[in-house]
Design a protein around this motif. Sequence first.
Motif, PDB file in Angstrom:
ATOM      1  N   UNK A 139       0.836  -1.200   0.000  1.00  0.00           N
ATOM      2  CA  UNK A 139       0.000   0.000   0.000  1.00  0.00           C
ATOM      3  C   UNK A 139       0.877   1.259   0.000  1.00  0.00           C
ATOM      4  N   UNK A 140       1.913   1.280   0.824  1.00  0.00           N
ATOM      5  CA  UNK A 140       2.825   2.431   0.892  1.00  0.00           C
ATOM      6  C   UNK A 140       3.465   2.680  -0.469  1.00  0.00           C
ATOM      7  N   UNK A 141       3.976   1.626  -1.093  1.00  0.00           N
ATOM      8  CA  UNK A 141       4.663   1.781  -2.371  1.00  0.00           C
ATOM      9  C   UNK A 141       3.706   2.227  -3.475  1.00  0.00           C
ATOM     10  N   UNK A 142       2.510   1.661  -3.499  1.00  0.00           N
ATOM     11  CA  UNK A 142       1.544   2.052  -4.522  1.00  0.00           C
ATOM     12  C   UNK A 142       1.143   3.513  -4.350  1.00  0.00           C
ATOM     13  N   UNK A 143       0.972   3.960  -3.102  1.00  0.00           N
ATOM     14  CA  UNK A 143       0.642   5.367  -2.858  1.00  0.00           C
ATOM     15  C   UNK A 143       1.774   6.290  -3.316  1.00  0.00           C
ATOM     16  N   UNK A 144       2.996   5.809  -3.277  1.00  0.00           N
ATOM     17  CA  UNK A 144       4.150   6.614  -3.693  1.00  0.00           C
ATOM     18  C   UNK A 144       4.362   6.585  -5.210  1.00  0.00           C
ATOM     19  N   UNK A 147       4.285   1.005  -9.592  1.00  0.00           N
ATOM     20  CA  UNK A 147       3.278   0.286 -10.371  1.00  0.00           C
ATOM     21  C   UNK A 147       3.521  -1.214 -10.335  1.00  0.00           C
ATOM     22  N   UNK A 148       2.432  -1.949 -10.191  1.00  0.00           N
ATOM     23  CA  UNK A 148       2.460  -3.400 -10.308  1.00  0.00           C
ATOM     24  C   UNK A 148       2.134  -3.731 -11.755  1.00  0.00           C
ATOM     25  N   UNK A 149       3.120  -4.227 -12.490  1.00  0.00           N
ATOM     26  CA  UNK A 149       2.926  -4.565 -13.904  1.00  0.00           C
ATOM     27  C   UNK A 149       2.667  -6.056 -14.105  1.00  0.00           C
ATOM     28  N   UNK A 150       2.367  -6.742 -13.007  1.00  0.00           N
ATOM     29  CA  UNK A 150       2.011  -8.153 -13.104  1.00  0.00           C
ATOM     30  C   UNK A 150       3.170  -9.126 -13.021  1.00  0.00           C
ATOM     31  N   UNK A 151       4.390  -8.653 -12.792  1.00  0.00           N
ATOM     32  CA  UNK A 151       5.547  -9.554 -12.681  1.00  0.00           C
ATOM     33  C   UNK A 151       5.567 -10.203 -11.304  1.00  0.00           C
ATOM     34  N   UNK A 152       5.710 -11.532 -11.276  1.00  0.00           N
ATOM     35  CA  UNK A 152       5.773 -12.292 -10.029  1.00  0.00           C
ATOM     36  C   UNK A 152       6.969 -13.225 -10.074  1.00  0.00           C
ATOM     37  N   UNK A 153       7.532 -13.500  -8.907  1.00  0.00           N
ATOM     38  CA  UNK A 153       8.579 -14.504  -8.805  1.00  0.00           C
ATOM     39  C   UNK A 153       8.470 -15.157  -7.438  1.00  0.00           C
ATOM     40  N   UNK A 154       8.981 -16.352  -7.336  1.00  0.00           N
ATOM     41  CA  UNK A 154       8.938 -17.053  -6.047  1.00  0.00           C
ATOM     42  C   UNK A 154      10.081 -16.550  -5.186  1.00  0.00           C
ATOM     43  N   UNK A 161       6.038  -9.718  -5.561  1.00  0.00           N
ATOM     44  CA  UNK A 161       5.550  -8.783  -6.562  1.00  0.00           C
ATOM     45  C   UNK A 161       6.699  -7.834  -6.902  1.00  0.00           C
ATOM     46  N   UNK A 162       6.935  -7.628  -8.195  1.00  0.00           N
ATOM     47  CA  UNK A 162       7.921  -6.654  -8.638  1.00  0.00           C
ATOM     48  C   UNK A 162       7.181  -5.354  -8.933  1.00  0.00           C
ATOM     49  N   UNK A 163       7.605  -4.272  -8.270  1.00  0.00           N
ATOM     50  CA  UNK A 163       6.997  -2.960  -8.479  1.00  0.00           C
ATOM     51  C   UNK A 163       8.003  -2.046  -9.181  1.00  0.00           C
TER      52      UNK A 163
END
Length: 170
Positions: A139-144, A147-154, A161-163
């Motif tokens: 939430x903090x990062x999104x407010x700043x 963007x979440x572009x849909x990249x995921x990794x284990x 989530x890669x932002x």
Amino acid sequence: MSSMPEGTEPKVELKFFRPEYEKALFENYQVSAEQEKYTALPVRAIQLCREDRDRHPIVILVDKRPVGFFVLHRGDRIRSITESPRAMLVRSLSVNLPDQGKGYAKRAMNLLPKFVSDYFPDMNEIVLVINQHNQAALHIYEQAGFEDRGHRKEGPVGPQVLLHYRMNRK
């Protein structure tokens, strides 16, 4: 009781780590047990910075008092996260437990693009990897503006989530 006039916001700044911050960041610094799963304490992160010149330790100051910490990391060792040669990775962000919940991390992330532009002008993107279960930090990062572009990794404690934050946005 604060000595500041009512309605005055404390001054939040980002500074490169210096030895005079050690006591505040090493001796009395703590995060919750839950947060320990997601971040490295400053004492460990700074040791890694001393071993890798592409890692830059950054202190979050509030009225000149260290309250938080993170690392800016660039170079070939972040290629598993991003292919961009001009990306800066944020690592190990935390705020000392007694200072949490006061908006300092959010304000630090709002200051981050200018800090990166000022000190690392060749960078055109800021990236970070966060555990998808760490909703408060997401939430903090999104407010700043990340963007979440849909990249995921284990990751070591589940899906991550890669932002992205694209620099030089007008």
